[in-house]
Design an enzyme around this catalytic site. Structure first.
Site, PDB file in Angstrom:
ATOM      1  N   CYS A  42       0.846  -1.190   0.000  1.00  0.00           N
ATOM      2  CA  CYS A  42       0.000   0.000   0.000  1.00  0.00           C
ATOM      3  C   CYS A  42       0.886   1.247   0.000  1.00  0.00           C
ATOM      4  CB  CYS A  42      -0.903   0.001   1.235  1.00  0.00           C
ATOM      5  SG  CYS A  42      -2.076   1.386   1.259  1.00  0.00           S
ATOM      6  N   ASP A  44       0.449   3.734   1.730  1.00  0.00           N
ATOM      7  CA  ASP A  44       0.404   4.301   3.092  1.00  0.00           C
ATOM      8  C   ASP A  44       1.815   4.558   3.635  1.00  0.00           C
ATOM      9  OD1 ASP A  44       0.198   4.388   6.065  1.00  0.00           O
ATOM     10  OD2 ASP A  44      -1.912   3.971   5.667  1.00  0.00           O
ATOM     11  N   ARG A  46       2.915   4.672   6.489  1.00  0.00           N
ATOM     12  CA  ARG A  46       3.292   3.932   7.702  1.00  0.00           C
ATOM     13  C   ARG A  46       3.804   2.524   7.403  1.00  0.00           C
ATOM     14  NH1 ARG A  46      -2.475   4.671  10.284  1.00  0.00           N
ATOM     15  NH2 ARG A  46      -2.890   4.123   8.103  1.00  0.00           N
ATOM     16  N   HIS A  98      -2.293  -4.000   5.073  1.00  0.00           N
ATOM     17  CA  HIS A  98      -2.025  -3.578   6.449  1.00  0.00           C
ATOM     18  C   HIS A  98      -3.319  -3.213   7.155  1.00  0.00           C
ATOM     19  CE1 HIS A  98      -2.528   0.874   5.872  1.00  0.00           C
ATOM     20  NE2 HIS A  98      -2.409   0.500   4.608  1.00  0.00           N
ATOM     21  N   CYS A 101      -5.949   0.200   6.993  1.00  0.00           N
ATOM     22  CA  CYS A 101      -5.819   0.680   5.609  1.00  0.00           C
ATOM     23  C   CYS A 101      -6.982   1.622   5.263  1.00  0.00           C
ATOM     24  CB  CYS A 101      -5.786  -0.496   4.645  1.00  0.00           C
ATOM     25  SG  CYS A 101      -5.480   0.013   2.929  1.00  0.00           S
TER      26      CYS A 101
HETATM   27 CO    CO Z   1      -3.480   1.142   2.987  1.00  0.00          CO
END
Ligand code: CO
Length: 212
Positions: A42, A44, A46, A98, A101
């Site tokens: 992803c 993302d 993090r 994750h 998400c």
């Molecule tokens: Co995500």
């Protein structure tokens, strides 16, 4: 100091640190790359692929998009996967979702976001496929977490349905496909699914190759 300048300064410190550990840190890979792994994760912030897996430059071929999707009309993802399996001949492809998400959470809502509706629509399809199980989970957070897991498993199936993955399985007996979840609360990775080369798949997605 502007915030972005911190990144440039960090880079100078990072180069100095790596060079102090081994002077050939950067020159050793200047001739090319031979990574063993393709990571589909992803976007993302993090979930930094190299950091959570503890690997160095040269070890991970990476593709990231919103909610780690393998969509069979996405030429960006398809180009990455084809290059990874045919040219780099990676041994493992990892789809890593994750918990927490935002893409998966938004797909579960009725929120209208314009273009990204089209992307998240594929997660809504995963929901519909598994609606009976998901609607049996009363707690909303747990339902989202389960959809994160099911979504990863579906994307691994999508990989196995690609003709060039099937061809690589036939020619090279690789790659192994993995579905992992990264827990943003603990930092830990866990396995959701694993598919060895030659794993039987639904006949409708299976291709015959004229090279026997
Ligand atoms: Co995500």
């Amino acid at each position: 100091m502007q915030t972005y300048q911190r990144l440039l300064l960090n880079n100078q410190a990072w180069v100095a640190d790596k060079m102090s550990l081994r002077p050939d840190f950067f020159t050793r890979y200047s001739g090319g790359q031979k990574p063993e792994f393709l990571w589909i994760g992803c976007s993302d912030s993090r979930v930094p692929a190299e950091e959570v897996t503890g690997v160095e430059p040269g070890e991970l071929f990476v593709h990231r998009n919103v909610a780690n999707m393998v969509i069979h009309t996405d030429f960006n993802m398809l180009s990455v996967v084809q290059y990874a399996v045919e040219v780099l001949q990676v041994k493992h492809v990892i789809v890593c979702g994750h918990y927490g998400c935002g893409g998966v959470k938004t797909a579960l809502s009725r929120m209208h976001l314009g273009l990204i509706n089209k992307w998240l629509r594929h997660i809504k399809d995963v929901y519909r496929t598994h609606a009976a199980e998901l609607e049996g989970i009363a707690d909303e957070e747990q339902r989202i977490e389960r959809l994160v897991e099911l979504n990863v498993a579906e994307q691994v199936h999508n990989l196995a349905e690609l003709s060039f993955v099937q061809l690589a399985w036939k020619r090279h007996r690789k790659p192994t496909l993995h579905g992992w979840i990264y827990d943003i609360h603990t930092g830990r990775l866990k396995t959701v699914t694993k598919m060895e080369p030659g794993h039987p798949i639904d006949p409708i997605y299976s291709y015959d190759f004229q090279e026997d």
